[in-house]
Design a protein around this motif. Sequence first.
Motif, PDB file in Angstrom:
ATOM      1  N   ARG A   1       0.891  -1.082   0.117  1.00 43.54           N
ATOM      2  CA  ARG A   1       0.031   0.094   0.018  1.00 43.54           C
ATOM      3  C   ARG A   1       0.935   1.212   0.255  1.00 43.54           C
ATOM      4  O   ARG A   1       0.518   2.378  -0.757  1.00 43.54           O
ATOM      5  CB  ARG A   1      -0.839   0.118   1.172  1.00 43.54           C
ATOM      6  CG  ARG A   1      -2.303  -0.955   1.169  1.00 43.54           C
ATOM      7  CD  ARG A   1      -2.968  -0.706   2.253  1.00 43.54           C
ATOM      8  NE  ARG A   1      -4.003  -1.715   1.965  1.00 43.54           N
ATOM      9  CZ  ARG A   1      -5.213  -1.691   1.509  1.00 43.54           C
ATOM     10  NH1 ARG A   1      -5.504  -0.397   0.928  1.00 43.54           N
ATOM     11  NH2 ARG A   1      -5.943  -2.638   1.331  1.00 43.54           N
TER      12      ARG A   1
ATOM     13  N   ALA B   1      -0.012   5.051  -0.469  1.00 45.56           N
ATOM     14  CA  ALA B   1      -0.790   5.332   0.818  1.00 45.56           C
ATOM     15  C   ALA B   1       0.183   6.162   1.617  1.00 45.56           C
ATOM     16  O   ALA B   1       1.395   5.406   1.823  1.00 45.56           O
ATOM     17  CB  ALA B   1      -1.154   4.117   1.448  1.00 45.56           C
ATOM     18  N   GLU B   2      -0.209   7.111   2.397  1.00 44.22           N
ATOM     19  CA  GLU B   2       0.734   7.516   3.601  1.00 44.22           C
ATOM     20  C   GLU B   2       0.452   6.802   4.737  1.00 44.22           C
ATOM     21  O   GLU B   2      -0.427   6.313   4.961  1.00 44.22           O
ATOM     22  CB  GLU B   2       0.337   9.257   3.796  1.00 44.22           C
ATOM     23  CG  GLU B   2       0.412   9.853   2.459  1.00 44.22           C
ATOM     24  CD  GLU B   2      -1.002  10.077   1.745  1.00 44.22           C
ATOM     25  OE1 GLU B   2      -1.675  10.782   2.625  1.00 44.22           O
ATOM     26  OE2 GLU B   2      -1.086   9.850   0.719  1.00 44.22           O
ATOM     27  N   ARG B   3       1.269   7.314   5.919  1.00 44.45           N
ATOM     28  CA  ARG B   3       0.964   6.708   7.162  1.00 44.45           C
ATOM     29  C   ARG B   3      -0.152   6.803   7.884  1.00 44.45           C
ATOM     30  O   ARG B   3      -0.840   5.868   8.259  1.00 44.45           O
ATOM     31  CB  ARG B   3       2.394   6.891   7.867  1.00 44.45           C
ATOM     32  CG  ARG B   3       2.242   6.186   9.217  1.00 44.45           C
ATOM     33  CD  ARG B   3       3.468   6.640  10.284  1.00 44.45           C
ATOM     34  NE  ARG B   3       3.166   5.957  11.266  1.00 44.45           N
ATOM     35  CZ  ARG B   3       4.054   5.900  12.263  1.00 44.45           C
ATOM     36  NH1 ARG B   3       5.144   6.703  12.307  1.00 44.45           N
ATOM     37  NH2 ARG B   3       3.899   5.139  13.613  1.00 44.45           N
ATOM     38  N   LEU B   4      -0.477   7.939   7.857  1.00 48.21           N
ATOM     39  CA  LEU B   4      -1.906   8.294   8.596  1.00 48.21           C
ATOM     40  C   LEU B   4      -2.928   7.697   7.811  1.00 48.21           C
ATOM     41  O   LEU B   4      -3.877   7.235   8.802  1.00 48.21           O
ATOM     42  CB  LEU B   4      -1.991   9.848   8.255  1.00 48.21           C
ATOM     43  CG  LEU B   4      -3.200  10.442   8.944  1.00 48.21           C
ATOM     44  CD1 LEU B   4      -2.909  10.332  10.593  1.00 48.21           C
ATOM     45  CD2 LEU B   4      -3.689  11.874   8.716  1.00 48.21           C
ATOM     46  N   ARG B   5      -3.163   7.417   6.530  1.00 49.48           N
ATOM     47  CA  ARG B   5      -4.271   6.666   5.978  1.00 49.48           C
ATOM     48  C   ARG B   5      -4.198   5.301   6.040  1.00 49.48           C
ATOM     49  O   ARG B   5      -5.151   4.742   6.724  1.00 49.48           O
ATOM     50  CB  ARG B   5      -3.898   6.757   4.337  1.00 49.48           C
ATOM     51  CG  ARG B   5      -5.120   6.784   3.544  1.00 49.48           C
ATOM     52  CD  ARG B   5      -4.808   6.352   2.201  1.00 49.48           C
ATOM     53  NE  ARG B   5      -4.699   7.792   1.338  1.00 49.48           N
ATOM     54  CZ  ARG B   5      -5.746   8.046   0.582  1.00 49.48           C
ATOM     55  NH1 ARG B   5      -6.610   7.367   0.427  1.00 49.48           N
ATOM     56  NH2 ARG B   5      -5.415   9.055  -0.142  1.00 49.48           N
ATOM     57  N   LEU B   6      -2.876   4.581   6.423  1.00 44.26           N
ATOM     58  CA  LEU B   6      -2.623   3.234   6.824  1.00 44.26           C
ATOM     59  C   LEU B   6      -3.224   3.271   8.230  1.00 44.26           C
ATOM     60  O   LEU B   6      -3.782   2.344   8.654  1.00 44.26           O
ATOM     61  CB  LEU B   6      -1.417   2.966   6.668  1.00 44.26           C
ATOM     62  CG  LEU B   6      -1.138   2.539   5.080  1.00 44.26           C
ATOM     63  CD1 LEU B   6       0.463   2.385   5.088  1.00 44.26           C
ATOM     64  CD2 LEU B   6      -1.886   1.320   4.673  1.00 44.26           C
TER      65      LEU B   6
ATOM     66  N   GLN C   1      -6.785   3.093   8.641  1.00 45.50           N
ATOM     67  CA  GLN C   1      -7.455   1.572   8.231  1.00 45.50           C
ATOM     68  C   GLN C   1      -7.146   0.738   9.366  1.00 45.50           C
ATOM     69  O   GLN C   1      -8.379   0.118   9.483  1.00 45.50           O
ATOM     70  CB  GLN C   1      -6.494   1.257   6.984  1.00 45.50           C
ATOM     71  CG  GLN C   1      -7.157  -0.092   6.473  1.00 45.50           C
ATOM     72  CD  GLN C   1      -6.155  -0.755   5.449  1.00 45.50           C
ATOM     73  OE1 GLN C   1      -5.104  -0.169   4.955  1.00 45.50           O
ATOM     74  NE2 GLN C   1      -6.237  -2.155   5.222  1.00 45.50           N
TER      75      GLN C   1
END
Lengths: 231, 784
Positions: free
Chosen positions: B313, B318-323, B326
Amino acid sequence: MIKTNNLKKIYTTEEVETTALSNVNLEVNTGEFVAIMGPSGCGKSTLLNLLGMLDNPTDGEYYFLGQEVSRYSERQRANLRKANIGFVFQSFNLIDELTVYENVELPLLYLGYSASQRKKRVEEVLEQMEIMHRRNHFPQQLSGGQQQRVAVARAVIAKPKLILADEPTGNLDSTHGDEVMKMLTELNEAGTTIVMVTHAPSYAEYAHRIVHLFDGHIVTENFMKGHRVAV
Amino acid sequence: MLKNYLKIALRSFLRHKIYSAINLAGLGLGVAVCILILLFVRHEWSHDRYHRNAARIYLVTSAQSTSPSRFAQTVATPALLAPKLMANFPEIIQTVRFLHQRDAVLRYDDRLFKEERFYFGDASVFEVFSFPLLAGDPKTALREPNTLVLTEKAAKKYFGDENPIGKILSLDGQGEFKVTGVLQEIPTNSQFVFDFLASFATLGEITNPYKYFGTYTYLLLPENYPAKDLEEKFAAHREELAWYLDDLYFKLEPLTKIHLNPALSSSMDNAGDIRYVYMFSVIAILILLIACSNYLNLATARSTLRAREVGIRKVLGAERLRLAKQFLGEAILFSLFAFMFALVLVELFLPVFNRLVEKSLHIDYVHDLGLLLALGGFALMVGIVTGSYPALLLSAFRPIHVLKGIFPTGSSRRTALTFRRILVVAQFTISIALIAGTMIIGRQLQYIRHHKLGFEKEHIVSLYIRNTPILQNHESFKAELLQHPGILKASVASGSPFDGVFIAPYKIGETEVELHYVIVDYDYLETLGMKLVAGRNFSRNQTTDAENTIILNETAVKMFDLQSPLGREFSGMDAKRTIIGVVEDFHSASLHEPIQPTVLHIFPRNYRSILVRLRPENIPATMAFLERKWREFAPNRPFDYAFLDQKFDRLYRAEEKLATIFGYFAGIAIVIACLGLFGLAAFATEQRTKEIGVRKVLGATVMNVVALFSKDFAKLVLLANLLAWPIGWYAMHRWLQNFAYRIDIGWWVFVLAGGLALVIALVTVSTQAFKAALANPVEALRYE
């Protein structure tokens, strides 16, 4: 498209410092197909990771599309990466819990495409890669060659300017390997720049230029027949 | 995108069924315990808040300022207090008095029932409290003398489907009452527990300032009126208000604070206890911690499995915040599942739990919006708590590492490992402390049951004969009973030692002591199997025994410091009496209390009960005989009896309940902790398949391999023991202080509890280790 000045990468663990790359100067022009070769541990993958902005260099400069990106933050790199670079790996790296369709769709989700745009584009690419009939299968239900085709489909879905391929044929038999190389060549002919790491001289010959790495240095660059002039 | 996350979450949930099941079962079980306790705590807190005026109603209590230790705060006031307060303090809007009618026997036609929940109450009750009437006019219902209102259920019991309004019920000794209203059933979260409320006016004009001393006096004050001010005004009017005791001061207790205050337990309901509310809340939090730890442990341990996904991802943009979002979302989703599962468990176990806490708790899924919102919020919170750390950990993975199969190395991995170890230690600390606590409570109960009481409580039935014709004819009643071969002995008395005690000042020479006293007859000691340690029993042959003699218990002798008690003069109550005997100490209260100095004497005017010792064989037949005789002698009174050992058991109901609940909680805690351990062990063996293979190829035996895995976990459980012992010891030491007679906490209890936890943990771990160790090493290596 790509230009590096004295690119250097040092890995530091608690006890040892390992220099993976030192003073690498490489230039890749738009539309080129470059193969990187060299023995295990020579820094091929490190270079590819730096080019793909998955990692920051310890020293030196890296110009990507004219921007000096070597000190960019993770977020900046992610934004640049998702819009411009597609990746293909030796071990395919598909997400097991997602179907073929969903794996290919993933980059578009991160780019914020609408559902209808995504559907149109994913189907287009799946057709192109001739795996439409497998769209609802999970990666483990596919052969290695098919998995790599899905991976290539995923790499090209967002129409990247650059594809970075890390031994894309390493896990494939020769039939499937040839197939993948054919796909990459076609993409290159359509205008996509490709940088590929490989062990196999026969596959390296698909490239316009071969860069040999040894112990973190570029030792030679060979231009393939008919391409010397193009540079 | 959300759809993509949901899909991933669900598919990975289904793919790793064992882990998902462990997580779901552990978290669900923990949350179910929390919900049950939440329901209980909420019910306890909600007491009496349903009254419209709840915040403005106060109970008048009093205590003597000179020696607050001897006179505890009391809720009993004379009936005359309320009118005096009304007359003197214009800020009091209204007063309501309640008076319990003991041993009420109600008659309608030829039907006769003993009613425990019969009260007198002022007509103002409906103005101050919110007790809706289903029939009748609240303004007038209790205005006239000899009127009463009763609950719907009580009305059904007496009148069936007939309209109860206007019907006449007669109360033994108080005349006839006209039904003027039907009460809606009193909610269970109420300190008022009456089925019948008769008009206070029935008691007539009260002039005697000492009459009806057991009256509860409630006040309605203006909105936001500071009760403290009124208390001060009461203090200034002490002469006027405290005519019945010196140095009395009054305190106003808010209506909503009464139920959970054990000091006020003599008010109407079976009081709750704030200490239990706190104790349960703490246990709920601890069990939830254990359950959340499981999720955290398994999520972080198995994070490597998700690492590749994180890497891909990230490569795809995908950035860290998005992960992080999740994975946090996944935890919240999981928590929601666990809550649904927990609700199923709650519905399953509510009947058992209700029996334990003697409530009728339930969840109203349609109307109880507050609770459902609270549960939703609770689920969200649990999700965030359990999801935060794994989310941070996972989202920090570097794609170039994980995609190459190099898993988080060095410090971050060690941090996660240390974190997991801390959680396992915490889980087992809590579990071991709970197990030790359960054992200690159990041992104390055992001790209570087998503690020498100073009399025999088995096979003794006590019949309450006050207010029955038997009181006058007790001698002939007794004589008839003794005809039956199943009846060994009988004695008329003020009651069994458990029937409450009477206290009066007694004097020997100049020493005055407050003594407990029991009114007995000649057969009391023999009937109860009490032993004389000096002197003689009361004797029918000594005509003066009934008036002039007395028997002391050992504690009383000690208290008066009598070297040779026999023959000493003793004054108190009615007259001078001579000590003729000393009886071995006997318990007249629960073992919470020390043995009190007690005197026994004959005083027929105060007889209340007849105690009958039965032959242990064929008790039902003997009881049938007793009932027949009762009907003969007291045809108009219900046959009212109780077995002494049951009364004894009732003294420790709270402790029995506590022991059972503690046992359940400790069991659940250890089950959840072991679920987590099972998951961790399964994962560890899975991760080390190759290592096991190599070791076996090099000659390791199955036991070597099992030991290798068990050692790691055993160390953690042993560390948990070191923490649990002092904590458990301190908590149980505090609890045992409630008992005058108590066990010593042996160190072996902790060793046993710790050993038990260790064995359970090792069995859990070694099942997994065995499985791995028994596998063919070639398979293990090929697997790689």
